[in-house]
Design an enzyme around this catalytic site. Structure first.
Site, PDB file in Angstrom:
ATOM      1  N   ASP A  50     -37.027 -14.655  38.754  1.00 43.36           N
ATOM      2  CA  ASP A  50     -36.983 -14.590  37.287  1.00 43.36           C
ATOM      3  C   ASP A  50     -38.377 -14.850  36.714  1.00 43.36           C
ATOM      4  O   ASP A  50     -39.035 -15.834  37.067  1.00 43.36           O
ATOM      5  CB  ASP A  50     -36.000 -15.647  36.778  1.00 43.36           C
ATOM      6  CG  ASP A  50     -35.468 -15.336  35.391  1.00 43.36           C
ATOM      7  OD1 ASP A  50     -36.131 -14.564  34.663  1.00 43.36           O
ATOM      8  OD2 ASP A  50     -34.412 -15.858  35.035  1.00 43.36           O
ATOM      9  N   ASP A  51     -38.834 -13.977  35.824  1.00 48.03           N
ATOM     10  CA  ASP A  51     -40.142 -14.136  35.168  1.00 48.03           C
ATOM     11  C   ASP A  51     -41.304 -14.074  36.154  1.00 48.03           C
ATOM     12  O   ASP A  51     -42.323 -14.746  35.978  1.00 48.03           O
ATOM     13  CB  ASP A  51     -40.216 -15.460  34.392  1.00 48.03           C
ATOM     14  CG  ASP A  51     -39.454 -15.421  33.080  1.00 48.03           C
ATOM     15  OD1 ASP A  51     -38.721 -14.444  32.854  1.00 48.03           O
ATOM     16  OD2 ASP A  51     -39.570 -16.369  32.286  1.00 48.03           O
ATOM     17  N   CYS A  89     -34.913 -10.981  30.089  1.00 50.74           N
ATOM     18  CA  CYS A  89     -33.984 -11.152  31.212  1.00 50.74           C
ATOM     19  C   CYS A  89     -32.717 -10.324  31.055  1.00 50.74           C
ATOM     20  O   CYS A  89     -32.355  -9.536  31.928  1.00 50.74           O
ATOM     21  CB  CYS A  89     -33.605 -12.623  31.370  1.00 50.74           C
ATOM     22  SG  CYS A  89     -34.985 -13.720  31.768  1.00 50.74           S
ATOM     23  N   HIS A 143     -27.499 -12.075  33.446  1.00 49.22           N
ATOM     24  CA  HIS A 143     -28.148 -13.176  32.741  1.00 49.22           C
ATOM     25  C   HIS A 143     -27.218 -14.378  32.602  1.00 49.22           C
ATOM     26  O   HIS A 143     -26.032 -14.223  32.304  1.00 49.22           O
ATOM     27  CB  HIS A 143     -28.615 -12.744  31.355  1.00 49.22           C
ATOM     28  CG  HIS A 143     -29.334 -13.828  30.611  1.00 49.22           C
ATOM     29  ND1 HIS A 143     -30.518 -14.356  31.050  1.00 49.22           N
ATOM     30  CD2 HIS A 143     -29.019 -14.511  29.489  1.00 49.22           C
ATOM     31  CE1 HIS A 143     -30.921 -15.294  30.220  1.00 49.22           C
ATOM     32  NE2 HIS A 143     -30.016 -15.418  29.265  1.00 49.22           N
ATOM     33  N   ASP A 346     -37.590  -9.715  37.624  1.00 50.42           N
ATOM     34  CA  ASP A 346     -36.798  -9.016  36.603  1.00 50.42           C
ATOM     35  C   ASP A 346     -37.669  -8.505  35.458  1.00 50.42           C
ATOM     36  O   ASP A 346     -37.208  -7.713  34.633  1.00 50.42           O
ATOM     37  CB  ASP A 346     -35.642  -9.877  36.084  1.00 50.42           C
ATOM     38  CG  ASP A 346     -36.109 -11.129  35.341  1.00 50.42           C
ATOM     39  OD1 ASP A 346     -37.283 -11.511  35.484  1.00 50.42           O
ATOM     40  OD2 ASP A 346     -35.280 -11.730  34.628  1.00 50.42           O
ATOM     41  N   HIS A 347     -38.920  -8.936  35.379  1.00 48.21           N
ATOM     42  CA  HIS A 347     -39.933  -8.417  34.445  1.00 48.21           C
ATOM     43  C   HIS A 347     -41.200  -9.221  34.662  1.00 48.21           C
ATOM     44  O   HIS A 347     -41.232 -10.160  35.463  1.00 48.21           O
ATOM     45  CB  HIS A 347     -39.476  -8.515  32.983  1.00 48.21           C
ATOM     46  CG  HIS A 347     -38.914  -9.846  32.597  1.00 48.21           C
ATOM     47  ND1 HIS A 347     -39.678 -10.986  32.525  1.00 48.21           N
ATOM     48  CD2 HIS A 347     -37.645 -10.226  32.301  1.00 48.21           C
ATOM     49  CE1 HIS A 347     -38.910 -12.010  32.191  1.00 48.21           C
ATOM     50  NE2 HIS A 347     -37.671 -11.577  32.054  1.00 48.21           N
TER      51      HIS A 347
END
Length: 508
Positions: A50-51, A89, A143, A346-347
């Protein structure tokens, strides 16, 4: 037909009945092995952080410590230009798991499940479940509001068994005690938590000296490992999704990972302002301040910001160790050679670029680009990277093709499975992303040479346009630094990109 004799010399065999007994056994064994390989389904291990921006050793970062991911990269194809469809997210995950663009579903924010707007959607894990796979999820896949443990967007129809969520607190011992105190004090004042983001938060990070399993991602890795080690037979193929929470805020990692970094030796970004002539809303500036004791960015010095960066890198190294544990379990299970393995973020993320600390909500390169690596049986170029543009929307059909599973008709992406056998194969000429800012929606495409973004308002009127020239990335890195829209030599390019953007992400 040829049969290899004991000395390795081939002999021509006209038909099976004339083969010698010893050679016949070998041939029959090879035929049987081939039939078994065809009949045996390929497993899938899908791991998401995540992130996580591409700040990994295998992506060329000289500071981060990621030995397990770097080793995995040597056996996989690394996608160097992979882009999410939204740098948030929830919409990013909804898009890649459903196979639909945010523009199609309308999901550009938080709080709505994909099935609430598309009741009949067949998600990627659900599709594999329908094909006879045992589908399990551990950690954050859809999420989930992990900081409050209240509310989620999980899709129960996607799993063969209930999603497994870690039971240990979000923070380590020090900060969890503080958070519990803040919650009790708020309730004593009569405060009510109507939304997951209303819950009091502890400090930005926790470096407690604890075992990996005493924080959430370590527990998720242990649970996923136990699942893998229990699947030592070939009776039922599996699709295992593992979602790590870090390096998302709060930056919680056991102390051993903090000790890998000397904050005084970590360089801070040089470009700490908005791109020249960019719209004021193009990027969030400042530091994420809704954590206990966090002061405004203007009051923080570089020493604190280096500590902040250390916290992010420590969280990445923690994820790396957890990933290594899952991969070890895959080896022990005996399925390492018949499993497709995907690792991804995820990004992207901003850690000081544009003077944006701990944010990601933009259409810029730093937010929309994230690591993606794939290992699959039959891979031709392990350890190499492809420069082809890829959308995360393409993951759904790609995994299906690699596993020899049908691709549902609703899927809007296109498979890039060919890149695993030819890293220069043609794939996309543009990747798209979207970002909502209040009543504005910014739609953006990244081509090989440019990034073009158009902002439209509630009545579909054009509010602002951004055009960034990436032909000089060797001078500025991948950051967009100057909006060149409207310059005379760019007008024809802008007209062309406007049409291409509308075809990729329609404005209607």
């Amino acid at each position: 037909m040829q049969c290899l004799l004991m000395d390795g010399a081939p002999t021509q065999v006209p038909r099976l009945g004339m083969i010698s007994s010893a050679c016949r056994i070998i041939v029959i064994g090879l035929i049987s092995l081939t039939f078994n390989d065809v009949a045996m389904a390929t497993n899938v291990l899908w791991v998401m952080a995540d992130d996580l921006r591409p700040q990994l050793g295998c992506y060329g970062d000289p500071h981060v410590k990621t030995p397990h991911l770097d080793q995995f990269a040597s056996t996989a194809v690394r996608c160097d230009r992979a882009y999410v469809q939204s740098a948030i997210c929830s919409p990013s995950r909804n898009s890649m798991l459903s196979g639909l663009r945010p523009n199609t579903t309308g999901l550009r924010g938080f709080g709505v499940r994909i099935r609430d707007v598309r009741p009949d959607i067949v998600t990627l894990p659900q599709h594999f479940k329908q094909q006879g796979y045992h589908v399990a999820g551990f950690g954050k896949i859809f999420h989930i509001y992990d900081e409050s443990m209240l509310g989620d967007e999980n899709d129960s129809e996607s799993w063969s068994q209930p999603l497994t969520w870690p039971t240990v607190p979000v923070w380590g011992p020090k900060q969890n005690a503080l958070r519990n105190r803040l919650i009790a004090e708020a309730r004593a004042r009569g405060e009510v938590f109507n939304h997951p983001h209303d819950w009091p938060r502890a400090m930005t990070w926790d470096d407690s000296d604890v075992a990996d399993e005493d924080m959430q991602d370590g527990q998720t890795a242990a649970s996923a490992g136990a699942f893998l080690q229990a699947r030592t037979d070939n009776s039922e193929p599996f699709f295992l999704a593992v979602g790590f929470l870090r390096p998302h805020l709060p930056f919680n990692a056991p102390r051993r990972y903090w000790e890998l970094y000397d904050p005084d030796q970590l360089p801070l970004p040089e470009f700490r302002r908005k791109p020249i002539d960019a719209p004021e809303w193009s990027v969030n500036q400042g530091i994420v301040k809704n954590y206990y004791g966090m002061r405004p960015l203007e009051e923080l010095d570089d020493r604190f910001l280096r500590r902040y960066l250390q916290a992010y890198l420590a969280s990445i190294s923690y994820v790396d160790a957890c990933f290594g544990r899952v991969m070890k379990a895959l080896e022990v299970s005996g399925h390492a050679d018949d499993t497709i393995v995907i690792f991804m973020g995820d990004h992207g993320y901003q850690m000081g670029e544009y003077n944006s600390w701990g944010h990601k909500h933009s259409n810029f390169e730093i937010s929309t680009r994230t690591p993606l690596m794939i290992r699959s049986p039959g891979i031709v170029f392990p350890g190499r990277g492809t420069k082809q543009l890829i959308e995360f929307l393409d993951l759904y059909p790609t995994v299906c093709e690699l596993a020899d599973v049908s691709i549902p008709a609703h899927v809007e992406g296109k498979s890039f499975a060919a890149l695993l056998t030819d890293i220069s194969a043609s794939h996309r000429d543009a990747a798209g992303s979207e970002m909502r800012r209040g009543r504005r929606i910014g739609r953006s495409i990244r081509t090989n040479e440019f990034r073009f973004t158009q902002w439209r308002g509630a009545n579909n009127q054009v509010l602002a346009t951004e055009l960034y020239d990436h032909r000089n990335d060797d001078l500025t890195g991948v950051l967009e630094t100057r909006n060149v829209q409207g310059e005379p030599e760019m007008l024809s390019i802008q007209e062309e990109l406007t049409a291409r953007l509308h075809r990729l992400i329609p404005h209607d």
